[in-house]
Enzyme design. Structure first.
Site, PDB file in Angstrom:
ATOM      1  N   ALA A  71       0.728  -1.077  -0.028  1.00 53.03           N
ATOM      2  CA  ALA A  71       0.150   0.068  -0.125  1.00 53.03           C
ATOM      3  C   ALA A  71       0.909   1.304   0.034  1.00 53.03           C
ATOM      4  CB  ALA A  71      -0.905   0.065   1.016  1.00 53.03           C
ATOM      5  N   THR A  72       1.947   1.234   0.434  1.00 54.12           N
ATOM      6  CA  THR A  72       3.004   2.504   0.683  1.00 54.12           C
ATOM      7  C   THR A  72       3.273   2.857  -1.006  1.00 54.12           C
ATOM      8  OG1 THR A  72       3.911   2.315   2.764  1.00 54.12           O
ATOM      9  CG2 THR A  72       5.057   3.432   1.366  1.00 54.12           C
ATOM     10  N   SER A 200      -3.027  -3.731   0.673  1.00 50.71           N
ATOM     11  CA  SER A 200      -1.789  -4.466   0.831  1.00 50.71           C
ATOM     12  C   SER A 200      -2.060  -5.983   1.317  1.00 50.71           C
ATOM     13  CB  SER A 200      -1.287  -3.831   2.030  1.00 50.71           C
ATOM     14  OG  SER A 200       0.236  -3.992   2.151  1.00 50.71           O
ATOM     15  N   CYS A 327       4.816   1.746  11.057  1.00 56.88           N
ATOM     16  CA  CYS A 327       5.930   2.404  10.177  1.00 56.88           C
ATOM     17  C   CYS A 327       6.515   3.474  10.864  1.00 56.88           C
ATOM     18  CB  CYS A 327       4.986   2.912   8.888  1.00 56.88           C
ATOM     19  SG  CYS A 327       4.453   1.565   7.994  1.00 56.88           S
TER      20      CYS A 327
END
Length: 376
Positions: A71-72, A200, A327
């Protein structure tokens, strides 16, 4: 083995998914881009099947699924990939929220340094943004609205359905970070109106290192994204590089399992949530966010008189919990999400996140209760 209650950071890989990954590594090791031999064709077939599985879960076309590393990367591709179009057309205004994941906020900050006008909307004290606050800020030169489906720290579900419906007939692109809801809020995601969705694998019992950006087509035309990297033209020219076939196959299997089992999973995680809340009654605590409008597998709570960092350190060999986004776990600044909610400093300092999955079993928090009481 410590009790694992940090599924929002990453969920364990499902045994069925792991079996697919290992089988693919052992017997399907070709490059999906090698079309001239048997091994390459088998790899290509595995990717095709996984793409169909992800597309089916999300109710989209297979050509709208672009595999990424997670997803990042998907968030970065959605946001930074639209920037050249925004510059060419003079649409350099973006609306987002203060509670987004850093994988959204940092690309937006990058664009702001390049001259884009980025408006950040604050949530209310319960951690939910108002759709009207987002839509009020949309202008003639607005390029993009980016709002997450559910917050990774609080689990609070955001009004993306209302926002998407309002933006449907406008030229504004709508991006949704659905990392925490893909494979869970299956029917809700299928019914959303959006242009771009980031997902993700490892949040839904698949492997780490793979995800997807869903790029919807309107009248057969996709949003004018440009790649962030060059060198091969894979994934419709948007994401070059050799696809990790085994990880992609595992992601596909995770998507298929979610399609079949998501209702049962949601019911099970809700029962676990009720059990956790009951056990926490032995402590003085507050829930950060409305329980009735949050994911059933997540709770963000602050225990009165207890520092979150001290509690996590004391429990590290017993229970795996967190104080916010994994994160930014090495950054001990206060949670930007809880700060945006304008919660008191002591509530922010005492906030812990518990997140779980349907396979976690009976959750015994007696050790957490005992340690928390010893601090007071």
């Amino acid at each position: 083995m410590p009790l694992y209650l940090d599924y929002n950071a990453t969920a364990p890989v499902s045994p069925e998914v792991l079996e697919v990954i290992i089988r693919t590594y052992k017997g399907n090791y070709g490059n999906a881009g090698s079309r001239t031999h048997y091994h390459g064709q088998r790899a290509k077939d595995a990717v095709r099947q996984a793409r169909e599985q992800v597309a089916t879960l999300l109710g989209v076309q297979t050509g709208e699924v672009v595999f990424t590393s997670g997803a990042t990367e998907s968030n970065n591709l959605a946001i930074l990939g639209l920037a050249p179009w925004g510059i060419r057309t003079g649409r350099k205004h973006i609306v987002s929220t203060a509670i987004e994941h850093k994988a959204v906020l940092e690309p937006l900050a990058c664009l702001e340094r390049q001259g884009f006008d980025v408006e950040i909307v604050l949530p209310d004290s319960l951690g939910r943004v108002r759709a009207s606050d987002i839509l009020y800020r949309v202008r003639d030169d607005t390029l993009l609205v980016s709002v997450m489906h559910a917050n990774n720290e609080t689990g609070v579900i955001q009004p993306v359905a209302e926002i998407g419906l309002a933006l449907k007939r406008t030229p504004v692109y709508f991006h949704v970070d659905a990392a925490q809801t893909c494979g869970k809020m299956v029917e809700e995601l299928k019914g959303l109106h959006y242009d771009l969705v980031s997902v993700s694998s490892h949040k839904m019992y698949g492997p780490q290192g793979v995800g997807a950006l869903i790029i919807r087509r309107a009248r057969h035309v996709r949003p004018p994204l440009e790649p962030l990297m060059y060198g091969g033209g894979q994934e419709s020219g948007l994401r070059p590089g050799t696809l990790p076939v085994a990880l992609v196959a595992g992601f596909g299997k995770a998507a298929d399992l979610a399609r079949v089992h998501h209702d049962d999973w949601m019911n099970t995680t809700l029962r676990i949530k009720e059990s956790i809340l009951k056990q926490l009654q032995e402590l003085e605590f507050v829930v950060n966010g409305p329980i009735q409008c949050s994911l059933p597998n997540c709770l963000n709570v602050s225990i009165r008189g207890v520092d979150a960092e001290a509690l996590m350190l004391a429990l590290r060999d017993e229970i795996a919990i967190s104080s916010g986004s994994a994160c930014t776990s090495e950054d001990y600044r206060p949670s930007h999400v809880l700060t945006a909610m304008k919660l008191p400093e002591d509530v922010i300092a005492g906030a812990i996140r518990l997140s779980w999955g349907p396979d976690v079993g009976d959750v015994d928090l007696s050790q957490l209760v005992r340690v928390a009481n010893s601090f007071r």
